[in-house]
Design a protein around this motif. Structure first.
Motif, PDB file in Angstrom:
ATOM      1  N   PRO A 351       0.835  -1.218   0.000  1.00 24.90           N
ATOM      2  CA  PRO A 351       0.000   0.000   0.000  1.00 24.90           C
ATOM      3  C   PRO A 351       0.860   1.255   0.000  1.00 24.90           C
ATOM      4  CG  PRO A 351      -0.659  -1.553   1.741  1.00 24.90           C
ATOM      5  CD  PRO A 351       0.660  -2.004   1.223  1.00 24.90           C
ATOM      6  N   ASN A 352       0.319   2.325  -0.593  1.00 24.07           N
ATOM      7  CA  ASN A 352       1.052   3.587  -0.587  1.00 24.07           C
ATOM      8  C   ASN A 352       0.085   4.757  -0.595  1.00 24.07           C
ATOM      9  OD1 ASN A 352       0.696   4.663  -3.510  1.00 24.07           O
ATOM     10  ND2 ASN A 352       1.355   2.539  -3.810  1.00 24.07           N
ATOM     11  N   ILE A 353       0.573   5.881  -0.125  1.00 22.73           N
ATOM     12  CA  ILE A 353      -0.157   7.150  -0.158  1.00 22.73           C
ATOM     13  C   ILE A 353       0.593   8.080  -1.100  1.00 22.73           C
ATOM     14  CG2 ILE A 353      -1.000   9.140   1.152  1.00 22.73           C
ATOM     15  CD1 ILE A 353      -0.667   7.482   3.697  1.00 22.73           C
ATOM     16  N   HIS A 354      -0.102   8.678  -2.022  1.00 24.04           N
ATOM     17  CA  HIS A 354       0.516   9.721  -2.847  1.00 24.04           C
ATOM     18  C   HIS A 354       0.492  11.020  -2.057  1.00 24.04           C
ATOM     19  CE1 HIS A 354       1.218   7.782  -6.759  1.00 24.04           C
ATOM     20  NE2 HIS A 354       0.231   6.987  -6.388  1.00 24.04           N
ATOM     21  N   LEU A 355       1.666  11.572  -1.828  1.00 19.11           N
ATOM     22  CA  LEU A 355       1.760  12.776  -0.997  1.00 19.11           C
ATOM     23  C   LEU A 355       1.029  13.959  -1.607  1.00 19.11           C
ATOM     24  CD1 LEU A 355       5.449  12.291   0.090  1.00 19.11           C
ATOM     25  CD2 LEU A 355       3.477  12.341   1.612  1.00 19.11           C
ATOM     26  N   SER A 356       0.782  13.915  -2.890  1.00 25.57           N
ATOM     27  CA  SER A 356       0.034  14.994  -3.540  1.00 25.57           C
ATOM     28  C   SER A 356      -1.410  15.065  -3.041  1.00 25.57           C
ATOM     29  CB  SER A 356       0.038  14.800  -5.062  1.00 25.57           C
ATOM     30  OG  SER A 356      -0.548  13.558  -5.413  1.00 25.57           O
ATOM     31  N   THR A 357      -1.894  13.967  -2.401  1.00 20.41           N
ATOM     32  CA  THR A 357      -3.271  13.973  -1.872  1.00 20.41           C
ATOM     33  C   THR A 357      -3.361  14.662  -0.515  1.00 20.41           C
ATOM     34  OG1 THR A 357      -3.011  11.810  -0.790  1.00 20.41           O
ATOM     35  CG2 THR A 357      -3.760  11.812  -3.082  1.00 20.41           C
ATOM     36  N   LEU A 358      -2.211  15.000   0.076  1.00 16.97           N
ATOM     37  CA  LEU A 358      -2.202  15.701   1.365  1.00 16.97           C
ATOM     38  C   LEU A 358      -2.016  17.189   1.093  1.00 16.97           C
ATOM     39  CD1 LEU A 358       0.132  13.277   3.373  1.00 16.97           C
ATOM     40  CD2 LEU A 358      -2.375  13.279   3.285  1.00 16.97           C
ATOM     41  N   PRO A 359      -3.033  17.988   1.352  1.00 17.86           N
ATOM     42  CA  PRO A 359      -2.972  19.400   0.944  1.00 17.86           C
ATOM     43  C   PRO A 359      -1.988  20.250   1.731  1.00 17.86           C
ATOM     44  CG  PRO A 359      -4.977  18.970   2.192  1.00 17.86           C
ATOM     45  CD  PRO A 359      -4.329  17.636   1.969  1.00 17.86           C
ATOM     46  N   ASN A 360      -1.694  19.877   2.974  1.00 15.04           N
ATOM     47  CA  ASN A 360      -0.815  20.701   3.804  1.00 15.04           C
ATOM     48  C   ASN A 360      -0.250  19.870   4.949  1.00 15.04           C
ATOM     49  OD1 ASN A 360      -2.972  20.548   5.751  1.00 15.04           O
ATOM     50  ND2 ASN A 360      -3.952  22.266   4.673  1.00 15.04           N
ATOM     51  N   GLU A 361       0.581  20.522   5.791  1.00 12.46           N
ATOM     52  CA  GLU A 361       1.214  19.817   6.898  1.00 12.46           C
ATOM     53  C   GLU A 361       0.191  19.389   7.946  1.00 12.46           C
ATOM     54  OE1 GLU A 361       4.539  21.923   8.462  1.00 12.46           O
ATOM     55  OE2 GLU A 361       5.432  22.293   6.490  1.00 12.46           O
ATOM     56  N   GLU A 362      -0.899  20.100   8.053  1.00 11.95           N
ATOM     57  CA  GLU A 362      -1.951  19.708   8.993  1.00 11.95           C
ATOM     58  C   GLU A 362      -2.544  18.357   8.608  1.00 11.95           C
ATOM     59  OE1 GLU A 362      -6.275  21.368  10.622  1.00 11.95           O
ATOM     60  OE2 GLU A 362      -4.913  22.707   9.545  1.00 11.95           O
ATOM     61  N   ALA A 363      -2.679  18.107   7.310  1.00  7.72           N
ATOM     62  CA  ALA A 363      -3.212  16.818   6.845  1.00  7.72           C
ATOM     63  C   ALA A 363      -2.211  15.690   7.068  1.00  7.72           C
ATOM     64  CB  ALA A 363      -3.569  16.912   5.366  1.00  7.72           C
ATOM     65  N   LEU A 364      -0.930  16.029   7.200  1.00 13.26           N
ATOM     66  CA  LEU A 364       0.091  15.017   7.442  1.00 13.26           C
ATOM     67  C   LEU A 364       0.081  14.537   8.890  1.00 13.26           C
ATOM     68  CD1 LEU A 364       2.617  13.471   6.389  1.00 13.26           C
ATOM     69  CD2 LEU A 364       3.974  15.492   7.028  1.00 13.26           C
TER      70      LEU A 364
END
Length: 383
Positions: A351-364
């Motif tokens: 499984p993987n997450i595309h970091l482009s789907t995280l809009p900002n550091e808060e979403a991280l």
């Protein structure tokens, strides 16, 4: 004066072998099933065992539209370097080969790497083994030996797909000169993908009940080999902080690079984590590893391809996640951040997450909090 194929039999009796076309395309496909080395590519000097791992015969490539399978192919093989090799076996009709097959091969190159997840390839390999009443683990061991880490091999396959490092081969009894020129041109221009043709001629001697096969790979010109080997040498490097972030910034921009920097700093701040840079081609990155009862274990990997990746069977082997209730809790928590573990822990996924789907550091923040929880749960079992 034309040449010929001769076999020496017994007491130096010379047997003339006569060329004969295959009775059907299916016969040539069956020969490749039994003898994939007929593909005729260079074999490493230190190779032991078969050169090819057959994943599937008569397969297809999914599309973006709900994974509808559109691009059919005759065979999918993997070589020892984990390079997906898509093979088309063609009839002797010259127009079909020239007009349809080459165009179809380019379709493969454009879409296989995008829409064909490595999890699907693993599943197809295991299904193919079961259909032949063969143990997938034994088949893999026969292919690469007992010292090779199967997880690392499948990760290599995934990396090759993401890099577009695939091999496209069409096979026929006869490769016309016009097709040979097209294949050589494409193979020289396409990088890191490789486009080849293999001519497999059949020679028989009915009166002696003998048959021989002669294969010839087309497209591996000296110029193409030099170009690709030069590119490979350039990509084989050890990543470190400056080179990685410089490349990441150039590819994805400041916002996404800032997210990766946040992950990088988090790994360095956690006392029990060790950061390890990958050595390899341009699709490398860094891994976060921590000490468990099983030794140094990878928590996740951040790739230059813009993803955070985990390996499901690594987690399945960890205590307490080797218990059903704890596994389900882990699945729920990882699912909430976009990482889908299988229901069955023995099933292998990447499984993987595309970091482009995280809009900002808060979403991280929920992502890192989830990995904090995983470390804490594992340490509870090992302390």
């Amino acid at each position: 004066m034309s040449g010929g194929i001769y076999l020496i039999q017994g007491d130096y009796h010379l047997v003339a072998m006569n060329e004969r076309p295959y009775d059907s395309e299916a016969l040539l496909q069956e020969l490749l099933d039994k003898y994939p080395n007929l593909l005729g590519l260079d074999r490493p000097d230190d190779a032991v065992g078969p050169d090819w791992l057959i994943v599937k015969r008569t397969g297809s490539i999914p599309t973006e539209d709900i994974r509808i399978e559109r691009w059919s192919l005759n065979h999918l093989f993997l070589d020892r370097k984990g390079i997906p090799t898509l093979v088309e076996v063609q009839p002797d009709d010259e127009d079909d080969i020239r007009k349809e097959t080459i165009g179809q091969m380019l379709d493969y190159a454009a879409n296989a790497a995008v829409y064909w997840p490595v999890e699907s390839i693993v599943e197809q390999f295991e299904i193919n083994c079961r259909r032949q009443n063969r143990d997938p683990e034994q088949v893999f061991e026969d292919f690469l030996g007992t010292d090779i880490d199967e997880r690392e091999f499948w990760q290599r396959v995934k990396t090759n797909l993401q890099a577009g490092k695939i091999r496209l081969i069409f096979v026929a009894n006869r490769i016309p000169p016009e097709v040979q020129r097209v294949v050589e041109f494409l193979n020289k221009q396409m990088d890191p993908a490789e486009v080849l043709a293999v001519e497999i001629k059949q020679y028989i001697s009915p009166e002696h009940g003998m048959k021989t096969l002669v294969s010839r790979a087309i497209g591996q010109t000296v110029e193409a080999r030099q170009k690709k080997s030069s590119t490979t040498r350039e990509r084989r490097r050890r990543w470190e902080e400056n080179s990685f972030f410089s490349e990441y910034l150039a590819r994805y921009g400041e916002d996404e690079a800032a997210l990766v920097r946040e992950i990088y700093d988090w790994v360095n701040e956690i006392p029990h984590l060790h950061l390890q840079w990958a050595t390899g081609d341009t699709y490398g990155g860094f891994g976060a590893r921590f000490t468990t009862a099983n030794g140094l274990t990878e928590l996740f990997f951040v790739g230059i391809d813009g993803t955070i990746q985990i390996v499901s069977d690594v987690y399945a082997a960890l205590s307490p996640f080797d218990e059903e209730e704890e596994w389900n809790e882990l699945r729920n928590r990882l699912s909430s951040i976009g990482l889908a573990l299988p229901i069955d822990p023995s099933e292998k996924r990447l499984p993987n997450i595309h970091l482009s789907t995280l809009p900002n550091e808060e979403a991280l923040e929920p992502v890192l909090s989830t990995f904090d929880w995983i470390i804490a749960r594992v340490r509870e079992e090992t302390v």
